[in-house]
Design an enzyme around this catalytic site. Structure first.
Site, PDB file in Angstrom:
ATOM      1  N   ASP A   1       0.801  -1.230   0.000  1.00 28.10           N
ATOM      2  CA  ASP A   1       0.000   0.000   0.000  1.00 28.10           C
ATOM      3  C   ASP A   1       0.834   1.281   0.000  1.00 28.10           C
ATOM      4  OD1 ASP A   1      -0.862  -0.732   3.491  1.00 28.10           O
ATOM      5  OD2 ASP A   1       0.884   0.331   2.707  1.00 28.10           O
TER       6      ASP A   1
ATOM      7  N   CYS B   1       0.038  -6.106 -29.697  1.00 23.98           N
ATOM      8  CA  CYS B   1       0.133  -7.575 -29.574  1.00 23.98           C
ATOM      9  C   CYS B   1      -0.876  -8.145 -28.572  1.00 23.98           C
ATOM     10  CB  CYS B   1       1.549  -7.987 -29.140  1.00 23.98           C
ATOM     11  SG  CYS B   1       1.907  -7.550 -27.424  1.00 23.98           S
TER      12      CYS B   1
ATOM     13  N   HIS C   1       6.694  -7.525  -1.358  1.00 21.30           N
ATOM     14  CA  HIS C   1       5.608  -8.004  -2.225  1.00 21.30           C
ATOM     15  C   HIS C   1       5.180  -7.001  -3.281  1.00 21.30           C
ATOM     16  CE1 HIS C   1       4.422 -10.885   1.283  1.00 21.30           C
ATOM     17  NE2 HIS C   1       5.448 -11.330   0.593  1.00 21.30           N
TER      18      HIS C   1
ATOM     19  N   ASN D   1       0.585  -7.265  18.097  1.00 18.28           N
ATOM     20  CA  ASN D   1      -0.581  -7.783  17.386  1.00 18.28           C
ATOM     21  C   ASN D   1      -1.700  -8.008  18.402  1.00 18.28           C
ATOM     22  OD1 ASN D   1      -2.453  -9.366  15.844  1.00 18.28           O
ATOM     23  ND2 ASN D   1      -0.753  -9.909  14.483  1.00 18.28           N
TER      24      ASN D   1
ATOM     25  N   CYS E   1       7.047  -3.638 -29.095  1.00 16.83           N
ATOM     26  CA  CYS E   1       5.728  -3.038 -29.408  1.00 16.83           C
ATOM     27  C   CYS E   1       5.034  -2.575 -28.137  1.00 16.83           C
ATOM     28  CB  CYS E   1       4.850  -4.030 -30.164  1.00 16.83           C
ATOM     29  SG  CYS E   1       4.343  -5.466 -29.189  1.00 16.83           S
TER      30      CYS E   1
ATOM     31  N   THR F   1       1.277  -8.745  11.558  1.00 20.62           N
ATOM     32  CA  THR F   1       1.279  -9.839  10.582  1.00 20.62           C
ATOM     33  C   THR F   1       0.865 -11.134  11.257  1.00 20.62           C
ATOM     34  OG1 THR F   1       2.567 -11.050   8.913  1.00 20.62           O
ATOM     35  CG2 THR F   1       3.774 -10.315  10.868  1.00 20.62           C
ATOM     36  N   SER F   2       0.081 -11.921  10.518  1.00 20.08           N
ATOM     37  CA  SER F   2      -0.374 -13.212  11.047  1.00 20.08           C
ATOM     38  C   SER F   2       0.751 -14.244  10.990  1.00 20.08           C
ATOM     39  CB  SER F   2      -1.569 -13.707  10.218  1.00 20.08           C
ATOM     40  OG  SER F   2      -1.186 -13.804   8.847  1.00 20.08           O
TER      41      SER F   2
HETATM   42  C1  BV8 Z   1       7.305 -17.796  -2.963  1.00 14.09           C
HETATM   43  C2  BV8 Z   1       0.861  -9.269  -2.690  1.00 14.09           C
HETATM   44  C3  BV8 Z   1       8.837 -19.199  -4.099  1.00 14.09           C
HETATM   45  C4  BV8 Z   1      -0.386  -9.505  -3.496  1.00 14.09           C
HETATM   46  C5  BV8 Z   1       1.047 -11.161  -1.157  1.00 14.09           C
HETATM   47  C6  BV8 Z   1       7.388 -21.817   2.372  1.00 14.09           C
HETATM   48  C7  BV8 Z   1       8.435 -21.201   1.690  1.00 14.09           C
HETATM   49  C8  BV8 Z   1       8.194 -20.508   0.513  1.00 14.09           C
HETATM   50  C9  BV8 Z   1       6.892 -20.403   0.004  1.00 14.09           C
HETATM   51  C10 BV8 Z   1       5.865 -20.992   0.678  1.00 14.09           C
HETATM   52  C11 BV8 Z   1       6.107 -21.699   1.849  1.00 14.09           C
HETATM   53  N1  BV8 Z   1       4.910 -22.170   2.278  1.00 14.09           N
HETATM   54  C12 BV8 Z   1       3.942 -21.768   1.415  1.00 14.09           C
HETATM   55  C13 BV8 Z   1       4.488 -21.064   0.430  1.00 14.09           C
HETATM   56  C14 BV8 Z   1       3.761 -20.490  -0.692  1.00 14.09           C
HETATM   57  C15 BV8 Z   1       3.210 -19.097  -0.412  1.00 14.09           C
HETATM   58  C16 BV8 Z   1       2.656 -18.926   0.968  1.00 14.09           C
HETATM   59  O1  BV8 Z   1       3.326 -18.411   1.856  1.00 14.09           O
HETATM   60  N2  BV8 Z   1       1.416 -19.362   1.154  1.00 14.09           N
HETATM   61  C17 BV8 Z   1       0.759 -19.195   2.442  1.00 14.09           C
HETATM   62  C18 BV8 Z   1      -0.666 -18.700   2.225  1.00 14.09           C
HETATM   63  C19 BV8 Z   1       0.805 -20.532   3.155  1.00 14.09           C
HETATM   64  N3  BV8 Z   1       4.241 -18.106  -0.630  1.00 14.09           N
HETATM   65  C20 BV8 Z   1       4.411 -17.653  -1.882  1.00 14.09           C
HETATM   66  O2  BV8 Z   1       3.810 -18.051  -2.841  1.00 14.09           O
HETATM   67  C21 BV8 Z   1       5.457 -16.552  -2.039  1.00 14.09           C
HETATM   68  N4  BV8 Z   1       6.343 -16.898  -3.130  1.00 14.09           N
HETATM   69  O3  BV8 Z   1       7.498 -18.353  -1.937  1.00 14.09           O
HETATM   70  O4  BV8 Z   1       8.053 -18.013  -4.109  1.00 14.09           O
HETATM   71  C22 BV8 Z   1       7.967 -20.234  -4.728  1.00 14.09           C
HETATM   72  C23 BV8 Z   1       7.685 -20.114  -6.066  1.00 14.09           C
HETATM   73  C24 BV8 Z   1       6.920 -21.108  -6.680  1.00 14.09           C
HETATM   74  C25 BV8 Z   1       6.405 -22.175  -5.924  1.00 14.09           C
HETATM   75  C26 BV8 Z   1       6.659 -22.259  -4.547  1.00 14.09           C
HETATM   76  C27 BV8 Z   1       7.455 -21.276  -3.934  1.00 14.09           C
HETATM   77  C28 BV8 Z   1       4.791 -15.237  -2.417  1.00 14.09           C
HETATM   78  C29 BV8 Z   1       3.987 -14.707  -1.264  1.00 14.09           C
HETATM   79  C30 BV8 Z   1       3.507 -13.278  -1.571  1.00 14.09           C
HETATM   80  C31 BV8 Z   1       2.040 -13.277  -1.882  1.00 14.09           C
HETATM   81  N5  BV8 Z   1       1.591 -11.894  -2.077  1.00 14.09           N
HETATM   82  N6  BV8 Z   1       0.697  -9.885  -1.371  1.00 14.09           N
HETATM   83  C32 BV8 Z   1      -1.557  -8.719  -2.965  1.00 14.09           C
HETATM   84  O5  BV8 Z   1      -1.414  -7.989  -1.958  1.00 14.09           O
HETATM   85  O6  BV8 Z   1      -2.629  -8.826  -3.588  1.00 14.09           O
HETATM   86  S1  BV8 Z   1       0.824 -11.838   0.372  1.00 14.09           S
HETATM   87  C33 BV8 Z   1      -0.321 -11.003   1.292  1.00 14.09           C
HETATM   88  O7  BV8 Z   1      -0.254 -11.660   2.575  1.00 14.09           O
HETATM   89  C34 BV8 Z   1      -0.020  -9.550   1.590  1.00 14.09           C
HETATM   90  O8  BV8 Z   1       1.194  -9.062   1.101  1.00 14.09           O
HETATM   91  C35 BV8 Z   1       0.038  -9.556   3.120  1.00 14.09           C
HETATM   92  O9  BV8 Z   1       0.809  -8.565   3.650  1.00 14.09           O
HETATM   93  C36 BV8 Z   1       0.654 -10.887   3.300  1.00 14.09           C
HETATM   94  C37 BV8 Z   1       0.812 -11.443   4.662  1.00 14.09           C
HETATM   95  O10 BV8 Z   1      -0.387 -11.293   5.356  1.00 14.09           O
HETATM   96  P1  BV8 Z   1      -0.351 -10.323   6.624  1.00 14.09           P
HETATM   97  O11 BV8 Z   1       0.324  -9.063   6.239  1.00 14.09           O
HETATM   98  O12 BV8 Z   1       0.201 -11.053   7.775  1.00 14.09           O
HETATM   99  O13 BV8 Z   1      -1.870 -10.014   6.764  1.00 14.09           O
HETATM  100  P2  BV8 Z   1      -2.963 -10.885   7.535  1.00 14.09           P
HETATM  101  O14 BV8 Z   1      -4.308 -10.338   7.168  1.00 14.09           O
HETATM  102  O15 BV8 Z   1      -2.686 -12.332   7.361  1.00 14.09           O
HETATM  103  O16 BV8 Z   1      -2.693 -10.562   9.073  1.00 14.09           O
HETATM  104  C38 BV8 Z   1      -2.926  -9.244   9.553  1.00 14.09           C
HETATM  105  C39 BV8 Z   1      -2.549  -9.266  11.011  1.00 14.09           C
HETATM  106  O17 BV8 Z   1      -2.696  -7.953  11.529  1.00 14.09           O
HETATM  107  C40 BV8 Z   1      -3.446 -10.162  11.865  1.00 14.09           C
HETATM  108  O18 BV8 Z   1      -2.624 -10.994  12.650  1.00 14.09           O
HETATM  109  C41 BV8 Z   1      -4.215  -9.188  12.752  1.00 14.09           C
HETATM  110  O19 BV8 Z   1      -4.445  -9.700  14.044  1.00 14.09           O
HETATM  111  C42 BV8 Z   1      -3.257  -8.041  12.810  1.00 14.09           C
HETATM  112  N7  BV8 Z   1      -3.854  -6.729  13.098  1.00 14.09           N
HETATM  113  C43 BV8 Z   1      -5.114  -6.290  12.802  1.00 14.09           C
HETATM  114  N8  BV8 Z   1      -5.243  -5.006  13.233  1.00 14.09           N
HETATM  115  C44 BV8 Z   1      -4.053  -4.655  13.809  1.00 14.09           C
HETATM  116  C45 BV8 Z   1      -3.168  -5.746  13.716  1.00 14.09           C
HETATM  117  N9  BV8 Z   1      -1.902  -5.701  14.186  1.00 14.09           N
HETATM  118  C46 BV8 Z   1      -1.503  -4.555  14.770  1.00 14.09           C
HETATM  119  N10 BV8 Z   1      -2.278  -3.460  14.895  1.00 14.09           N
HETATM  120  C47 BV8 Z   1      -3.564  -3.482  14.424  1.00 14.09           C
HETATM  121  N11 BV8 Z   1      -4.344  -2.397  14.569  1.00 14.09           N
END
Ligand code: BV8
Length: 252
Positions: free
Chosen positions: A113, A162, A128, A225, A143, A200-201
């Site tokens: 953001d 394209c 990200h 958090n 192109c 972050t979660s």
């Molecule tokens: C990759 C951009 C290699 C897009 C996003 C192990 C190793 C490597 C990869 C993996 C692995 N295990 C699984 C994977 C695959 C995958 C992954 O992690 N999957 C998860 C779901 C299990 N990872 C990937 O694919 C990554 N690439 O590893 O490449 C590869 C290549 C090919 C094949 C295999 C591996 C790419 C990951 C990036 C994805 N893109 N964003 C978009 O935004 O549209 S991720 C997305 O989630 C956002 O960026 C976000 O920031 C991110 C993480 O989530 P959080 O920020 O933690 O947000 P969330 O809502 O979950 O939590 C919010 C928290 O805030 C909560 O805890 C809440 O309580 C708290 N909160 C609320 N209010 C407050 C607060 N805290 C403080 N104050 C408050 N007021």
């Protein structure tokens, strides 16, 4: 410490001491740091994006190729939302700290953001990408750079020569993170003596892996958090409180 539960107040005092004694401080932020600016998180049960959408469908190349208009419109909605909000006290406290202590704090964010940057933080390590940027979906020839793009009713713009589609400049699931950003993040985590893990979660990798790296190299880990996270077992101090409330107190 105004209305923090006792444990968090103790943790806040500890964290303040570590922060001010630290040589190198790293913050790893997630969607929660922008929650108090009005940006939905991903996994908060009722308000999160993923409560309404399937992340694999909306934040993946396969999903975009299958449903370009739906995915493009989702990002257009997020762009408009982010453009209309302001950085909150958490972003501003981090920016003020970097100004007061040049070179001491590195901000690593999972967020797309741009609110850390708009608050005044420099050299933010964006793992990200940036929701305001676009890039070509397919490797493009000359192109695409030269041609005009055409956009029909909510569809992603296409190269008029394209037909290559534009896509958001973010890292989708299944895509590698920018090599330089990840390497820079790993380097500052290796050198840090305190890591603040804010909003972050801890579900998404390899970003969440940076917290294990900090813990393993002996840094103090502070988690901010209101809810439990997948990383809590690594915390030396846990603050069950919102970021905009405690970061200004921790960093002043
Ligand atoms: C990759 C951009 C290699 C897009 C996003 C192990 C190793 C490597 C990869 C993996 C692995 N295990 C699984 C994977 C695959 C995958 C992954 O992690 N999957 C998860 C779901 C299990 N990872 C990937 O694919 C990554 N690439 O590893 O490449 C590869 C290549 C090919 C094949 C295999 C591996 C790419 C990951 C990036 C994805 N893109 N964003 C978009 O935004 O549209 S991720 C997305 O989630 C956002 O960026 C976000 O920031 C991110 C993480 O989530 P959080 O920020 O933690 O947000 P969330 O809502 O979950 O939590 C919010 C928290 O805030 C909560 O805890 C809440 O309580 C708290 N909160 C609320 N209010 C407050 C607060 N805290 C403080 N104050 C408050 N007021």
């Amino acid at each position: 410490m105004p209305d923090l539960e006792v444990e968090s107040a103790k943790s806040l005092e500890l964290a303040r001491q570590w922060v001010h004694a630290a040589q190198h401080l790293v913050v790893l932020s997630g969607a929660g740091v922008s929650a108090e600016s009005g940006v939905p998180t991903f996994r908060d049960t009722h308000t999160g994006y993923w409560a309404q959408f399937d992340p694999q469908e909306m934040a993946s190349e396969a999903g975009f190729r299958a449903h370009p208009q739906r995915v493009w419109q989702w990002y257009s909605y997020r762009r408009e939302l982010v453009a209309a909000v302001q950085p909150n006290a958490a972003h501003l406290a981090l920016a003020a700290f970097t100004k007061a202590h040049p070179g001491k704090l590195s901000v690593i964010t999972q967020n797309v953001d741009g609110l850390h940057q708009r608050a005044g933080s420099h050299d933010v390590i964006s793992l990200h990408g940036d929701v305001m940027r676009n890039q070509w979906l397919d490797a493009c020839g000359p192109c695409c750079e030269m041609a005009k793009t055409v956009a029909l009713g909510g569809q992603p713009p296409r190269c008029s020569t394209c037909g290559n589609m534009l896509r958001p400049g973010v890292v989708w699931f299944g895509e590698h993170l920018p090599v330089d950003a990840l390497a820079h993040a790993e380097a500052v985590v290796n050198a840090c003596d305190v890591m603040l893990v804010v909003g972050t979660s801890g579900v998404v990798y390899p970003a969440a892996g940076l917290v294990f790296q900090a813990h393993q190299q002996g840094a103090k880990v502070v988690i901010v958090n209101p809810q439990a996270t997948e990383l809590d077992m690594l915390a030396d101090a846990l603050l069950r409180a919102p970021a905009a409330k405690v970061l200004p107190m921790m960093l002043d």
